[in-house]
Structures are given as C-alpha cells and as structure tokens.
Motif scaffolding. Sequence first.
Motif, PDB file in Angstrom:
ATOM      1  N   GLY A 129       2.471  -7.640 -16.989  1.00 36.31           N
ATOM      2  CA  GLY A 129       1.800  -8.840 -17.494  1.00 36.31           C
ATOM      3  C   GLY A 129       0.928  -9.501 -16.441  1.00 36.31           C
ATOM      4  N   VAL A 130       1.434  -9.574 -15.212  1.00 32.07           N
ATOM      5  CA  VAL A 130       0.684 -10.304 -14.178  1.00 32.07           C
ATOM      6  C   VAL A 130      -0.636  -9.602 -13.868  1.00 32.07           C
ATOM      7  N   LEU A 131      -0.636  -8.253 -13.890  1.00 32.63           N
ATOM      8  CA  LEU A 131      -1.887  -7.527 -13.622  1.00 32.63           C
ATOM      9  C   LEU A 131      -2.835  -7.608 -14.813  1.00 32.63           C
ATOM     10  N   ARG A 132      -2.258  -7.522 -16.028  1.00 29.33           N
ATOM     11  CA  ARG A 132      -3.134  -7.563 -17.210  1.00 29.33           C
ATOM     12  C   ARG A 132      -3.777  -8.947 -17.334  1.00 29.33           C
ATOM     13  N   SER A 133      -3.029  -9.975 -16.963  1.00 34.18           N
ATOM     14  CA  SER A 133      -3.571 -11.331 -17.055  1.00 34.18           C
ATOM     15  C   SER A 133      -4.577 -11.622 -15.939  1.00 34.18           C
ATOM     16  N   GLY A 134      -4.175 -11.298 -14.692  1.00 34.19           N
ATOM     17  CA  GLY A 134      -4.993 -11.718 -13.546  1.00 34.19           C
ATOM     18  C   GLY A 134      -5.922 -10.638 -13.024  1.00 34.19           C
ATOM     19  N   GLY A 135      -5.821  -9.427 -13.573  1.00 34.72           N
ATOM     20  CA  GLY A 135      -6.619  -8.324 -13.038  1.00 34.72           C
ATOM     21  C   GLY A 135      -6.080  -7.876 -11.698  1.00 34.72           C
ATOM     22  N   GLY A 136      -6.765  -6.904 -11.087  1.00 34.59           N
ATOM     23  CA  GLY A 136      -6.327  -6.360  -9.796  1.00 34.59           C
ATOM     24  C   GLY A 136      -6.227  -7.451  -8.738  1.00 34.59           C
ATOM     25  N   MET A 137      -5.416  -7.168  -7.717  1.00 39.83           N
ATOM     26  CA  MET A 137      -5.130  -8.174  -6.694  1.00 39.83           C
ATOM     27  C   MET A 137      -6.286  -8.301  -5.696  1.00 39.83           C
ATOM     28  N   ASN A 138      -6.681  -9.483  -5.429  1.00 41.26           N
ATOM     29  CA  ASN A 138      -7.614  -9.785  -4.331  1.00 41.26           C
ATOM     30  C   ASN A 138      -8.875  -8.914  -4.271  1.00 41.26           C
ATOM     31  N   PRO A 139      -9.620  -8.778  -5.398  1.00 38.49           N
ATOM     32  CA  PRO A 139     -10.787  -7.875  -5.374  1.00 38.49           C
ATOM     33  C   PRO A 139     -11.854  -8.296  -4.355  1.00 38.49           C
ATOM     34  N   PHE A 140     -12.026  -9.575  -4.145  1.00 34.62           N
ATOM     35  CA  PHE A 140     -13.059 -10.024  -3.199  1.00 34.62           C
ATOM     36  C   PHE A 140     -12.676  -9.609  -1.772  1.00 34.62           C
TER      37      PHE A 140
ATOM     38  N   GLU B 279      -6.370   9.019   6.823  1.00 39.59           N
ATOM     39  CA  GLU B 279      -6.657  10.360   7.348  1.00 39.59           C
ATOM     40  C   GLU B 279      -7.292  10.264   8.744  1.00 39.59           C
ATOM     41  N   ARG B 280      -8.239   9.339   8.888  1.00 39.63           N
ATOM     42  CA  ARG B 280      -8.927   9.170  10.171  1.00 39.63           C
ATOM     43  C   ARG B 280      -7.948   8.764  11.276  1.00 39.63           C
ATOM     44  N   GLU B 281      -6.927   7.992  10.909  1.00 39.10           N
ATOM     45  CA  GLU B 281      -5.957   7.507  11.901  1.00 39.10           C
ATOM     46  C   GLU B 281      -4.843   8.517  12.160  1.00 39.10           C
ATOM     47  N   GLY B 282      -4.961   9.704  11.581  1.00 38.71           N
ATOM     48  CA  GLY B 282      -3.941  10.733  11.814  1.00 38.71           C
ATOM     49  C   GLY B 282      -2.689  10.493  10.989  1.00 38.71           C
ATOM     50  N   ALA B 283      -2.832   9.748   9.880  1.00 40.59           N
ATOM     51  CA  ALA B 283      -1.667   9.408   9.055  1.00 40.59           C
ATOM     52  C   ALA B 283      -1.531  10.323   7.840  1.00 40.59           C
ATOM     53  N   GLY B 284      -2.261  11.433   7.835  1.00 38.22           N
ATOM     54  CA  GLY B 284      -2.117  12.398   6.746  1.00 38.22           C
ATOM     55  C   GLY B 284      -3.034  12.119   5.576  1.00 38.22           C
ATOM     56  N   THR B 285      -3.055  13.069   4.649  1.00 40.87           N
ATOM     57  CA  THR B 285      -3.923  12.899   3.483  1.00 40.87           C
ATOM     58  C   THR B 285      -3.146  12.211   2.366  1.00 40.87           C
ATOM     59  N   CYS B 286      -3.877  11.470   1.557  1.00 42.92           N
ATOM     60  CA  CYS B 286      -3.243  10.756   0.466  1.00 42.92           C
ATOM     61  C   CYS B 286      -4.248  10.685  -0.674  1.00 42.92           C
ATOM     62  N   ASP B 287      -3.820  11.059  -1.869  1.00 41.88           N
ATOM     63  CA  ASP B 287      -4.689  11.012  -3.034  1.00 41.88           C
ATOM     64  C   ASP B 287      -4.916   9.544  -3.422  1.00 41.88           C
ATOM     65  N   PRO B 288      -6.177   9.074  -3.458  1.00 47.19           N
ATOM     66  CA  PRO B 288      -6.418   7.660  -3.816  1.00 47.19           C
ATOM     67  C   PRO B 288      -5.815   7.290  -5.171  1.00 47.19           C
ATOM     68  N   GLU B 289      -5.620   8.297  -6.038  1.00 48.97           N
ATOM     69  CA  GLU B 289      -5.009   8.019  -7.345  1.00 48.97           C
ATOM     70  C   GLU B 289      -3.549   7.594  -7.209  1.00 48.97           C
ATOM     71  N   ARG B 290      -2.957   7.856  -6.030  1.00 50.45           N
ATOM     72  CA  ARG B 290      -1.560   7.446  -5.795  1.00 50.45           C
ATOM     73  C   ARG B 290      -1.483   6.067  -5.123  1.00 50.45           C
ATOM     74  N   LEU B 291      -2.635   5.373  -5.044  1.00 45.52           N
ATOM     75  CA  LEU B 291      -2.659   4.058  -4.381  1.00 45.52           C
ATOM     76  C   LEU B 291      -2.866   2.931  -5.387  1.00 45.52           C
ATOM     77  N   PHE B 292      -2.212   1.818  -5.120  1.00 45.47           N
ATOM     78  CA  PHE B 292      -2.324   0.623  -5.952  1.00 45.47           C
ATOM     79  C   PHE B 292      -2.486  -0.556  -4.994  1.00 45.47           C
ATOM     80  N   VAL B 293      -3.569  -1.299  -5.130  1.00 45.93           N
ATOM     81  CA  VAL B 293      -3.888  -2.364  -4.175  1.00 45.93           C
ATOM     82  C   VAL B 293      -3.081  -3.628  -4.500  1.00 45.93           C
ATOM     83  N   THR B 294      -2.527  -4.235  -3.470  1.00 47.06           N
ATOM     84  CA  THR B 294      -1.727  -5.455  -3.663  1.00 47.06           C
ATOM     85  C   THR B 294      -2.205  -6.557  -2.713  1.00 47.06           C
TER      86      THR B 294
END
Length: 395
Positions: A254-265, A72-87
């Motif tokens: 399976g990969v998410l359930r086993s390893g959890g979310g991607m790159n949390p650190f 939003e700050r970069e002028g790229a529009g609004t986006c619901d965080p619920e529609r985001l998945f971190v990879t």
Amino acid sequence: VGERVPSISTQHGRDAGIVDLARGDPGRDLLPAALVREAAERATAACDPDLLQYGHEAGDANLRAAIAALLEREGAGTCDPERLFVTAGASLALHLVLTLFVEPGDRVLVDAATYHLALAQFRDHRLWVEAVPGDAGGMHPAALEDALRAGPAALLYLVPAFANPTGVTLAPERQRELVAVAERHGLRIVADEVYRLTGFSDPSSHGTVPPSLAAVSEGHVLGLNSVSKILSPGLRLGWIEGPGRDLERLTGSGVLRSGGGMNPFTGAVVREAIESGALSLHIARLRGQLRERHEALAGALRSELPEADFATASGGYFLWLRLPGVDPAGERARAALRRHGVRVAPGALFAAASTDDTGGGGERERMRLCFAHHHPAALRDGAARLAAAAAELRR
Ligand SMILES: Cc1ncc(COP(=O)(O)O)c(C=O)c1O
C-alpha cells in the motif's frame, strides 16, 4: 522577515569539549557537500518535470542500473538491476520488510551483539528476539541449527560485513554454512550490508569487498544497503537486493502504491554521483580516511590502555573493546566518563536475550567505539580520556 539562519538541525547536536565515541555517523569532514551540489546541478540541468513526478515503485531503472554498475566497479560482484528495489535508506528497508514479511510475536534470530537500532525496530514490530551464540568469526552455524531445531523462526538478521558493533566480517565459508542451515529450514535472512563497501585494509585504497549474502543465496536473502555510510546519511537513499517474488510484494504494498517509489528526486542525484565517477572517488578517499582514523584510535588505545582487549578492524566504523573490570553502563563508570568528557556506547545496548544464556551477559564489559566521526587528534584525545576514566575507576 528575519535573516536566513544558515545552520540546520541534525539528529545529534555537537557538545563542545566532549569526545563522543558513541555516535555512529560520519564526521562533518567526511560529508561531501560539494559533490552532492554538483550532482544535483547536473540532475536538474534539463529541468525534466519527470524528476518531480511520483517515482516508479521499484526505483528508476537507470538508478538501479547505476547501483549495479557501482557495485561491479567497486569489486562487489555483479548484480542484476531487476533484483534491486530502491528505498529511503536501510532502516526504512528493514521497516518495510518487517511490515510485510513477519507477524507480531514471530521469532527473530540475531547475533549475540548486534545493531541496537535493528533491535529497536524488532521491538516496534513486537517480535520475539533471540541471540544465537557465535565466535570471533561471527554466528556459529551449529548454534543456528540448534536454535532452529528448538523452534521455528521467521527471520535471521545479520550484519555480515564489518559489523556494527563488533567489526566482524563473515568469511565466505561461514557465509555458505549459515546460508545452508537457513535454506534447510526455509528461513529468510535479512543481511544488513551498509558497511560492505567500507573495507580499508588494502593500502591501494581499493578495499576488499566481502561477498554479498544475497548473491550467496539468491532465493533466501534480502540484502539491505544504503549510501549512508559511503556518501551521506541525509540523502536517505538505499536499496534492497532480493528475489523477484519478494520485490513484487514490496512494490505491491500500500505504501508504495500510494506514494510511488522512494525518494525519486534524491535517486536522480545519486545516479549522477555514480555515473560521473564522483562517488567512486569519494569512496576511495573515505577508505583512506577511515584507515587513518582506525590506526589513530587503535594505536592510542594500545598505548594508553594496554589492558584493553579488542580486535583491529579492516572496515566499517567501529572497534569493539573490552575493558576488564569496567561496566560502561554502570553508574560509577558513567559518572567517570562524564567527568573526563568522553562518550562510549555500552555493550549492553547491543545485546538481545541469548538462546543459551551466554550471549548478553558476557558483553557487559564491552563498549563500542566509533572511529569514523572524529579526526585522528580527537580520537587520540578520546583514548587518553577513556584511559583516565578507567584509571579512576580502578582506584
Ligand atoms: C548496521 C546498520 N544498519 C543500518 C544503519 C542505518 O542505515 P540507514 O541510514 O541506511 O537507514 C546503520 C547506521 O548506523 C547501521 O549501523
């Protein structure tokens, strides 16, 4: 125990004496190591053990909110965080999407010239790839309609903004037309948006950001993005924007359930870089540098190689150049480029077979030149070397 070796290995080495216009990564001077150090210091200051725990499958809610706020700050529009998945980057996002949403042998439609390493992933997944013809404005909606009438497809892959390799951005009207065709045929679109925030045409340094395809069609588009082109590829952090039912499939895999979310650190570090405003400052500076580098390369090409045919870019990392009579993948041209110490990415790399057989072949005289990696003086040197090689080839 010997002394600690200070350098680390990277994907591409550095060849002294060669101007490498083929690689598509940011130059060392565009990688903000101090910014990342400060963000990491803040992220770890409280010694929160949860930083070191398996992450939430979709990515930390605070990071997803920070990404939405950045857009939003970069002028790229609004986006619901619920529609985001971190990879862990856009490449891994594409890998996950291909693993979960298509089957070997499925048909994938792409632009006549498209990101060559997406083509490599389609090969890994044993997909049948076909190019749909386009024009200077990108893929042609009528050609997409024809391709879908000829038979079903599982996926349409597009780089809608400042594309690799062509630099083309789909205008809003073209976006809507392509989406309408895809929706009519129930076709899922993967929009690879990694260059979306790199627009540098606005001299105030606040680039114009093309609309995201995922916002144009909330139900049919998976938008892939990452910090690779706006911060650092080594962080391996990106996100998918898409409909809840698709994100559920991703989080339940399976990969998410086993390893959890991607790159949390790393996600926690990037969250700090966003929330402190440091990433926005960096993006503004980066846009200025990309503009300067683009002008240096485009200007040098115009004076050194007046016969070269290319459109100037308004964002992204690349120029898509045609040199009449030069096939950069041919043996003679490769030898001449080597002799003059310059590397380019031959157009043939980016071509898939075409639905009407006009796509791939026509790109033979094309080459992709990256202006993001080198500083202006090296880019001017590269253009002079390319001109010397071309002159030799014409003799
Ligand atoms: C169109 C496109 N998509 C994806 C990538 C890779 O992105 P990531 O580093 O996020 O995996 C690149 C890098 O060159 C690219 O040009």
